[in-house]
Design a protein around this motif. Structure first.
Motif, PDB file in Angstrom:
ATOM      1  N   ASP A   1      -9.997   5.590  -4.436  1.00 49.31           N
ATOM      2  CA  ASP A   1      -9.635   4.375  -5.174  1.00 49.31           C
ATOM      3  C   ASP A   1     -10.841   3.865  -5.964  1.00 49.31           C
ATOM      4  OD1 ASP A   1      -8.010   2.313  -6.083  1.00 49.31           O
ATOM      5  OD2 ASP A   1      -8.487   0.999  -4.395  1.00 49.31           O
TER       6      ASP A   1
ATOM      7  N   HIS B   1       0.837  -1.201   0.000  1.00 49.53           N
ATOM      8  CA  HIS B   1       0.000   0.000   0.000  1.00 49.53           C
ATOM      9  C   HIS B   1       0.871   1.250   0.000  1.00 49.53           C
ATOM     10  CE1 HIS B   1      -2.582   3.184   1.688  1.00 49.53           C
ATOM     11  NE2 HIS B   1      -3.572   2.543   1.108  1.00 49.53           N
TER      12      HIS B   1
ATOM     13  N   GLU C   1      -9.993   2.390   6.833  1.00 48.67           N
ATOM     14  CA  GLU C   1     -11.092   2.022   5.928  1.00 48.67           C
ATOM     15  C   GLU C   1     -12.403   1.930   6.699  1.00 48.67           C
ATOM     16  OE1 GLU C   1     -12.493  -1.429   2.781  1.00 48.67           O
ATOM     17  OE2 GLU C   1     -10.347  -1.159   3.168  1.00 48.67           O
TER      18      GLU C   1
ATOM     19  N   THR D   1     -10.193   4.615   0.343  1.00 49.54           N
ATOM     20  CA  THR D   1      -8.839   4.721   0.865  1.00 49.54           C
ATOM     21  C   THR D   1      -8.675   6.078   1.549  1.00 49.54           C
ATOM     22  OG1 THR D   1      -6.493   4.394   0.330  1.00 49.54           O
ATOM     23  CG2 THR D   1      -7.818   5.644  -1.259  1.00 49.54           C
TER      24      THR D   1
END
Length: 268
Positions: A170, A66, A99, A189
């Motif tokens: 995203d 990530h 998240e 995100t």
């Protein structure tokens, strides 16, 4: 293939089994039926528990990837003449918590998202639990007529979160679901605080990129214009070439830019 497996951060079975035992314990089950999803997901190992809970298991390797992707996206933003606005995440637990928080905040705004349940740490892994939506279809699994039907809902949902100073970050066809006749957003995100102008333009560019291969650039731009003024679409235009370089988008950027510019000329 070995390199791809290394990047995707496969988690040892014993650790995954430990997470599933913990999930079952948390929800009052002696044991639980688990289905691991055969998904091309690079940032977690996803599964469905008892057809009720969607669980993402995030390893240190997932959080490392990530960070690499975030750096690449910020460099892409720089190449589009914008300041980088994607937020780095420190570890697997923080990934799950961010998240969960983004999903909660979108739900509070009235945006359709799976019900957020919890995020926790187990054996050094981050674990995110949200509602499982059965019988859903992703946007790229719809026929063109249904895509056109739901496209304004997509931009309406984005406009709601943007007006509240949030962003998805995203957006792609796989992250837009239709279930029970309603559109849902998933997999939000993190973007940097105070970067809403750039993040909004990027989100709109990604939405146009997701729609254009399914219904064409003209229909995609028409749907966006129902909820965004021309200055936002012009800002999104500047991100389209960068978005088109991403492996999860494949569309005719020149066509979409041309449709935006055509509308801008007629509005002038």
């Amino acid at each position: 293939m070995a390199f791809r497996r290394l990047l995707k951060g496969n988690i040892e079975w014993e650790r995954l089994e430990g997470v599933m035992v913990e999930v079952a314990r948390r929800y009052g089950r002696e044991e639980a039926r688990v289905e691991f999803l055969d998904a091309d997901n690079w940032l977690s190992t996803p599964c469905v528990v008892e057809d009720r809970w969607f669980v993402k298991v995030i390893s240190r390797q997932h959080s490392l990837l990530h960070a690499i992707l975030t750096t690449g996206r910020n460099l892409g933003a720089f190449s589009s003449g914008q300041e980088g606005f994607f937020e780095h995440v420190g570890d697997p637990v923080e990934m799950a918590e961010l998240e969960l928080d983004a999903t909660r905040r979108m739900r509070e705004l009235g945006v359709n998202v799976p019900e957020p349940i919890e995020a926790f740490e187990h054996d050094g892994l981050g674990v995110l639990v949200v509602e499982y939506l059965p019988e859903f279809r992703t946007f790229d699994g719809l026929d063109a007529a249904d895509v056109i039907r739901y496209a304004p809902d997509l931009f309406e949902s984005l406009a709601h979160i943007h007006d509240a100073g949030l962003a998805h970050g995203d957006l792609r066809a796989e992250n837009v679901l239709v279930a029970h006749g309603r559109l849902y957003l998933i997999d939000a995100t993190s973007v940097r605080e105070g970067a809403i102008e750039q993040a909004r333009a990027y989100d709109v560019a990604c939405a146009l990129a997701a729609l254009a291969p399914l219904v064409g650039g003209r229909a995609a731009v028409d749907a966006a214009r129902e909820h965004y003024p021309m200055d936002v679409l012009l800002a999104a235009r500047d991100f389209l070439d960068f978005v088109n370089m991403r492996p999860d988008h494949d569309f005719d950027a020149a066509n979409v830019k041309g449709e935006i510019e055509k509308d801008a000329s007629s509005d002038a």
